[in-house]
Design a protein around this motif. Structure first.
Motif, short mmCIF file in Angstrom:
data_model
loop_
_atom_site.label_atom_id
_atom_site.label_comp_id
_atom_site.label_asym_id
_atom_site.label_seq_id
_atom_site.Cartn_x
_atom_site.Cartn_y
_atom_site.Cartn_z
N MET A 1 -4.19 -44.81 7.78
CA MET A 1 -5.24 -44.86 6.78
C MET A 1 -5.74 -43.43 6.56
N THR A 2 -5.96 -43.09 5.29
CA THR A 2 -6.40 -41.75 4.93
C THR A 2 -7.91 -41.68 4.89
N ASN A 3 -8.45 -40.59 5.37
CA ASN A 3 -9.89 -40.37 5.33
C ASN A 3 -10.25 -39.82 3.94
N LEU A 4 -10.97 -40.60 3.12
CA LEU A 4 -11.29 -40.22 1.75
C LEU A 4 -12.71 -39.71 1.59
N THR A 5 -13.34 -39.34 2.67
CA THR A 5 -14.71 -38.84 2.56
C THR A 5 -14.69 -37.42 2.04
N GLY A 6 -15.68 -37.09 1.23
CA GLY A 6 -15.77 -35.75 0.65
C GLY A 6 -16.79 -34.91 1.39
N ARG A 7 -16.92 -33.70 0.93
CA ARG A 7 -17.90 -32.80 1.52
C ARG A 7 -18.93 -32.42 0.46
N VAL A 8 -20.15 -32.26 0.90
CA VAL A 8 -21.20 -31.78 0.02
C VAL A 8 -21.46 -30.33 0.40
N ARG A 9 -21.32 -29.45 -0.58
CA ARG A 9 -21.51 -28.03 -0.31
C ARG A 9 -22.57 -27.47 -1.24
N GLN A 10 -23.46 -26.70 -0.69
CA GLN A 10 -24.53 -26.09 -1.45
C GLN A 10 -23.97 -24.97 -2.33
N GLY A 11 -24.46 -24.90 -3.58
CA GLY A 11 -24.08 -23.81 -4.49
C GLY A 11 -22.83 -24.07 -5.29
N PHE A 12 -22.21 -25.26 -5.16
CA PHE A 12 -21.01 -25.59 -5.92
C PHE A 12 -21.35 -26.62 -6.99
N LEU A 13 -20.65 -26.56 -8.12
CA LEU A 13 -20.84 -27.53 -9.19
C LEU A 13 -19.91 -28.71 -8.99
N GLU A 14 -20.33 -29.84 -9.49
CA GLU A 14 -19.50 -31.04 -9.41
C GLU A 14 -18.28 -30.86 -10.31
N GLY A 15 -17.16 -31.27 -9.87
CA GLY A 15 -15.93 -31.19 -10.67
C GLY A 15 -15.70 -32.47 -11.44
#
Length: 57
Positions: A1-15
């Protein structure tokens, strides 16, 4: 099973793949079309009421 969790990073725009201006313009078009349909329905309703009143007399 693949881990599909993302990361939240400060200073980056949503893609995001959504063009917000296009969506707002489309929303306005849909709102205007709805209002025109509503106006037509109200006018038709009044016309039918008038016809019924005429028949009843």
């Amino acid at each position: 099973m693949t881990n599909l969790t993302g990361r939240v990073r400060q200073g980056f725009l949503e893609g995001s793949n959504v063009d917000s201006m296009t969506q707002i313009a489309r929303m306005i078009e849909v709102q205007r079309a709805y209002e025109m349909g509503q106006s037509f329905a109200e006018t038709e309703n009044e016309r039918l009421r008038s016809a019924v009143r005429t028949i009843i007399k």
